[in-house]
Design a protein around this motif. Structure first.
Motif, PDB file in Angstrom:
ATOM      1  N   ALA A 143      -2.653  27.528 -18.186  1.00 59.44           N
ATOM      2  CA  ALA A 143      -3.894  26.869 -17.771  1.00 59.44           C
ATOM      3  C   ALA A 143      -3.621  25.820 -16.695  1.00 59.44           C
ATOM      4  CB  ALA A 143      -4.572  26.213 -18.976  1.00 59.44           C
ATOM      5  N   HIS A 144      -4.539  25.748 -15.726  1.00 61.14           N
ATOM      6  CA  HIS A 144      -4.480  24.736 -14.672  1.00 61.14           C
ATOM      7  C   HIS A 144      -5.889  24.173 -14.462  1.00 61.14           C
ATOM      8  CE1 HIS A 144      -0.371  25.841 -13.653  1.00 61.14           C
ATOM      9  NE2 HIS A 144      -0.749  27.107 -13.741  1.00 61.14           N
ATOM     10  N   PRO A 145      -6.350  23.358 -15.410  1.00 62.54           N
ATOM     11  CA  PRO A 145      -7.739  22.886 -15.352  1.00 62.54           C
ATOM     12  C   PRO A 145      -7.929  21.813 -14.288  1.00 62.54           C
ATOM     13  CG  PRO A 145      -6.590  21.832 -17.152  1.00 62.54           C
ATOM     14  CD  PRO A 145      -5.634  22.843 -16.581  1.00 62.54           C
ATOM     15  N   PRO A 146      -9.197  21.560 -13.919  1.00 63.64           N
ATOM     16  CA  PRO A 146      -9.499  20.418 -13.044  1.00 63.64           C
ATOM     17  C   PRO A 146      -9.086  19.115 -13.734  1.00 63.64           C
ATOM     18  CG  PRO A 146     -11.411  21.842 -13.306  1.00 63.64           C
ATOM     19  CD  PRO A 146     -10.410  22.301 -14.296  1.00 63.64           C
ATOM     20  N   ARG A 147      -8.684  18.123 -12.945  1.00 66.79           N
ATOM     21  CA  ARG A 147      -8.192  16.860 -13.505  1.00 66.79           C
ATOM     22  C   ARG A 147      -8.991  15.672 -12.966  1.00 66.79           C
ATOM     23  NH1 ARG A 147      -2.071  17.146 -14.786  1.00 66.79           N
ATOM     24  NH2 ARG A 147      -1.789  19.389 -15.108  1.00 66.79           N
ATOM     25  N   HIS A 148      -9.295  14.759 -13.874  1.00 68.75           N
ATOM     26  CA  HIS A 148      -9.850  13.465 -13.500  1.00 68.75           C
ATOM     27  C   HIS A 148      -8.793  12.409 -13.808  1.00 68.75           C
ATOM     28  CE1 HIS A 148     -13.875  15.081 -12.970  1.00 68.75           C
ATOM     29  NE2 HIS A 148     -13.871  15.563 -14.200  1.00 68.75           N
ATOM     30  N   TYR A 149      -8.423  11.609 -12.816  1.00 68.04           N
ATOM     31  CA  TYR A 149      -7.461  10.531 -13.030  1.00 68.04           C
ATOM     32  C   TYR A 149      -8.221   9.239 -13.318  1.00 68.04           C
ATOM     33  CZ  TYR A 149      -3.872  13.698 -11.307  1.00 68.04           C
ATOM     34  OH  TYR A 149      -3.024  14.764 -11.157  1.00 68.04           O
ATOM     35  N   VAL A 150      -7.965   8.681 -14.503  1.00 65.68           N
ATOM     36  CA  VAL A 150      -8.643   7.450 -14.931  1.00 65.68           C
ATOM     37  C   VAL A 150      -7.557   6.467 -15.381  1.00 65.68           C
ATOM     38  CG1 VAL A 150     -10.417   6.439 -16.404  1.00 65.68           C
ATOM     39  CG2 VAL A 150     -10.589   8.852 -15.706  1.00 65.68           C
ATOM     40  N   PRO A 151      -7.051   5.602 -14.479  1.00 72.23           N
ATOM     41  CA  PRO A 151      -5.870   4.782 -14.776  1.00 72.23           C
ATOM     42  C   PRO A 151      -6.171   3.452 -15.471  1.00 72.23           C
ATOM     43  CG  PRO A 151      -6.469   4.497 -12.487  1.00 72.23           C
ATOM     44  CD  PRO A 151      -7.464   5.481 -13.065  1.00 72.23           C
ATOM     45  N   ALA A 152      -6.944   3.494 -16.528  1.00 70.60           N
ATOM     46  CA  ALA A 152      -7.214   2.295 -17.323  1.00 70.60           C
ATOM     47  C   ALA A 152      -7.489   2.744 -18.746  1.00 70.60           C
ATOM     48  CB  ALA A 152      -8.396   1.512 -16.763  1.00 70.60           C
ATOM     49  N   SER A 153      -6.863   2.101 -19.720  1.00 75.69           N
ATOM     50  CA  SER A 153      -6.895   2.591 -21.091  1.00 75.69           C
ATOM     51  C   SER A 153      -8.301   2.645 -21.675  1.00 75.69           C
ATOM     52  CB  SER A 153      -6.003   1.706 -21.962  1.00 75.69           C
ATOM     53  OG  SER A 153      -5.944   2.206 -23.279  1.00 75.69           O
ATOM     54  N   THR A 154      -9.044   1.539 -21.603  1.00 74.47           N
ATOM     55  CA  THR A 154     -10.383   1.503 -22.174  1.00 74.47           C
ATOM     56  C   THR A 154     -11.314   2.472 -21.460  1.00 74.47           C
ATOM     57  OG1 THR A 154     -10.076  -0.808 -22.817  1.00 74.47           O
ATOM     58  CG2 THR A 154     -12.343   0.011 -22.702  1.00 74.47           C
ATOM     59  N   GLU A 155     -11.218   2.514 -20.135  1.00 76.08           N
ATOM     60  CA  GLU A 155     -12.068   3.412 -19.349  1.00 76.08           C
ATOM     61  C   GLU A 155     -11.702   4.879 -19.579  1.00 76.08           C
ATOM     62  OE1 GLU A 155     -10.787   0.625 -18.340  1.00 76.08           O
ATOM     63  OE2 GLU A 155     -12.584  -0.553 -17.920  1.00 76.08           O
ATOM     64  N   PHE A 156     -10.442   5.149 -19.887  1.00 81.56           N
ATOM     65  CA  PHE A 156     -10.025   6.518 -20.201  1.00 81.56           C
ATOM     66  C   PHE A 156     -10.770   7.028 -21.435  1.00 81.56           C
ATOM     67  CE2 PHE A 156      -7.293   9.825 -21.867  1.00 81.56           C
ATOM     68  CZ  PHE A 156      -6.729  10.433 -20.737  1.00 81.56           C
ATOM     69  N   LEU A 161       6.962  -9.067 -18.785  1.00 85.00           N
ATOM     70  CA  LEU A 161       7.021  -7.915 -19.685  1.00 85.00           C
ATOM     71  C   LEU A 161       6.406  -6.698 -19.016  1.00 85.00           C
ATOM     72  CD1 LEU A 161       5.501  -9.550 -22.916  1.00 85.00           C
ATOM     73  CD2 LEU A 161       7.921  -9.296 -22.406  1.00 85.00           C
ATOM     74  N   VAL A 162       6.850  -5.530 -19.423  1.00 87.11           N
ATOM     75  CA  VAL A 162       6.151  -4.300 -19.041  1.00 87.11           C
ATOM     76  C   VAL A 162       5.723  -3.612 -20.327  1.00 87.11           C
ATOM     77  CG1 VAL A 162       8.315  -2.971 -18.842  1.00 87.11           C
ATOM     78  CG2 VAL A 162       6.235  -2.147 -17.738  1.00 87.11           C
ATOM     79  N   ILE A 163       4.437  -3.271 -20.404  1.00 88.50           N
ATOM     80  CA  ILE A 163       3.838  -2.712 -21.613  1.00 88.50           C
ATOM     81  C   ILE A 163       2.977  -1.526 -21.210  1.00 88.50           C
ATOM     82  CG2 ILE A 163       2.344  -3.182 -23.603  1.00 88.50           C
ATOM     83  CD1 ILE A 163       3.005  -6.115 -23.338  1.00 88.50           C
ATOM     84  N   ASN A 164       3.015  -0.478 -22.006  1.00 88.46           N
ATOM     85  CA  ASN A 164       2.126   0.645 -21.717  1.00 88.46           C
ATOM     86  C   ASN A 164       0.681   0.253 -21.994  1.00 88.46           C
ATOM     87  OD1 ASN A 164       2.979   0.781 -24.605  1.00 88.46           O
ATOM     88  ND2 ASN A 164       1.532   2.480 -24.661  1.00 88.46           N
ATOM     89  N   ALA A 165      -0.234   0.841 -21.249  1.00 89.63           N
ATOM     90  CA  ALA A 165      -1.638   0.413 -21.258  1.00 89.63           C
ATOM     91  C   ALA A 165      -2.278   0.529 -22.632  1.00 89.63           C
ATOM     92  CB  ALA A 165      -2.426   1.224 -20.229  1.00 89.63           C
ATOM     93  N   ASP A 166      -1.972   1.594 -23.377  1.00 84.52           N
ATOM     94  CA  ASP A 166      -2.616   1.790 -24.671  1.00 84.52           C
ATOM     95  C   ASP A 166      -2.178   0.743 -25.683  1.00 84.52           C
ATOM     96  OD1 ASP A 166      -3.955   3.978 -23.673  1.00 84.52           O
ATOM     97  OD2 ASP A 166      -2.474   5.422 -24.367  1.00 84.52           O
ATOM     98  N   SER A 167      -0.902   0.358 -25.665  1.00 82.65           N
ATOM     99  CA  SER A 167      -0.444  -0.712 -26.559  1.00 82.65           C
ATOM    100  C   SER A 167      -1.105  -2.034 -26.188  1.00 82.65           C
ATOM    101  CB  SER A 167       1.076  -0.849 -26.493  1.00 82.65           C
ATOM    102  OG  SER A 167       1.724   0.261 -27.083  1.00 82.65           O
TER     103      SER A 167
END
Length: 292
Positions: free
Chosen positions: A211-224, A97-103
C-alpha cells in the motif's frame, strides 16, 4: 596540554545556540569582534576548526566535544553559585532536553512543571532520533526509544507507550466500508507526524505491504490527534491521548492487532549534577504512573 578558558567555552555555546556571531554577541553583551576572537583563540588551542561558518553556524566533530564540556561547565557553575547563595537569577540552572512530542504532550510536561527552580530548553524530536542531539552536545538529556547509551551517557528504562491505529467513525465509513483490507489501506489517507515518523509505515508493512496511501503531514502531537478526530486521515495514536476519544465514540480502533509498544528510555550525560539527577528522578516517577 590545552588550557581551556571558560569565557571561550561560553562563547562557543552561545554561537551554536544563537546561530551567528552577531546574535551570540548580543546574548553575551560583547562585540561581534570579541566573539570572533574567542572562537579563533579556542580553535588555535584545539588545533582544529570548531564551528562551520554557515547559517546557522554548526559545530564540527571537535566542536561538539568542547560544546559538551561548555554545557557541563555551565551547569556545574550554576549549581556552585546556588550552593554559595549567589543571586538566584545568575545561579538558576538551565537544562537543555530533547523529548518526543507525544511524551511532552501527555506526561512529561506536567512532571517538569514540578521543578520551578530549573529552567528548561526543550527540543522536540522523534523518539527514534533524539540521540543525535545528545551526540552533538545540543542537549544534556533525552527521552528516547534507543537503549544503547551514547558514549559518556547513562540510560534508565522509563516504560513504554502503546500506539494503536485510530480514525473517526465517518472516516472508517467512507474509506474502510468493507473493513481494514490491504486495498482499502492503499486508498485511505494516512496521517504522519513528519518524515522521521515510521509508525504508520510499520503498520502498513504488516497489514498492507504494497500500500502507498496519500499522506497528510501534521507535525504537532495534539493537532495530530485532532486531525484523526476530524477525519483527515488515520494514524497511530498513543493510548494516553486517544482513550478519552475512543470512550466517547469520536475515534475507533481500526484493528487491535495493530497495537505497537514503543519503549522509552532516559539518557543523560554521566556528570555529577544534583539538578540533572532531580530532573531524572522526577521524570522516572511520572513515567511510572503514566506509561506502561
Amino acid at each position: 596540554m590545552m588550557d581551556v578558558d571558560a569565557d571561550q567555552l561560553r562563547t562557543l555555546a552561545a554561537v551554536v545556540d544563537h546561530g551567528t556571531f552577531d546574535r551570540a554577541a548580543e546574548a553575551l553583551r560583547v562585540t561581534p569582534s570579541a566573539v570572533s576572537q574567542r572562537i579563533k583563540g579556542l580553535e588555535q588551542q584545539a588545533g582544529r576548526v570548531l564551528v562551520l561558518r554557515t547559517k546557522p553556524i554548526e559545530p564540527t566533530e571537535a566542536g561538539r566535544i568542547l560544546l559538551r564540556l561548555a554545557r557541563q561547565l555551565a551547569l556545574l557553575e550554576s549549581e556552585a553559585l546556588e550552593a554559595l547563595g549567589a543571586d538566584g537569577s545568575k545561579a538558576r540552572p538551565v537544562i537543555p532536553l530533547v523529548i518526543n512530542a507525544d511524551s511532552l504532550a501527555t506526561w512529561a510536561l506536567p512532571a517538569l512543571a514540578t521543578l520551578p527552580e530549573v529552567s528548561f530548553e526543550i527540543t522536540l524530536d522523534d523518539q527514534a532520533h533524539t540521540l543525535d542531539r545528545l551526540r552533538d552536545g545540543t542537549v544534556m538529556a533525552a527521552i528516547t526509544s534507543d537503549p544503547e547509551p551514547v558514549p559518556g551517557c547513562v540510560v534508565t528504562r522509563l516504560g513504554s507507550m502503546r500506539y494503536r491505529p485510530c480514525a473517526s467513525p465517518p472516516f472508517v465509513e467512507r474509506w474502510l466500508p468493507d473493513g481494514v483490507t490491504p486495498a482499502a489501506l492503499g486508498r485511505a489517507p494516512m496521517l504522519v507526524f513528519d518524515r522521521k515518523d515510521a509508525l504508520q509505515d510499520r503498520y502498513l508493512a504488516v497489514h498492507a505491504p504494497d500500500a502507498h496511501p496519500p499522506r497528510h503531514y501534521v507535525p504537532a502531537s495534539t493537532e495530530f490527534v485532532r486531525a484523526a478526530e476530524l477525519g483527515l486521515g488515520w494514524g497511530m495514536l498513543p493510548d494516553l491521548q486517544s482513550e478519552p476519544l475512543l470512550a466517547d465514540g469520536r475515534l475507533v480502533v481500526l484493528r487491535d492487532a495493530g497495537a505497537v509498544d514503543i519503549p522509552l528510555f532516559w539518557q543523560q550525560w554521566s556528570v555529577e549534577s544534583s539538578t540533572l539527577a532531580a530532573v531524572a528522578a522526577t521524570l522516572a516517577r511520572a513515567a511510572k504512573q503514566a506509561v506502561r
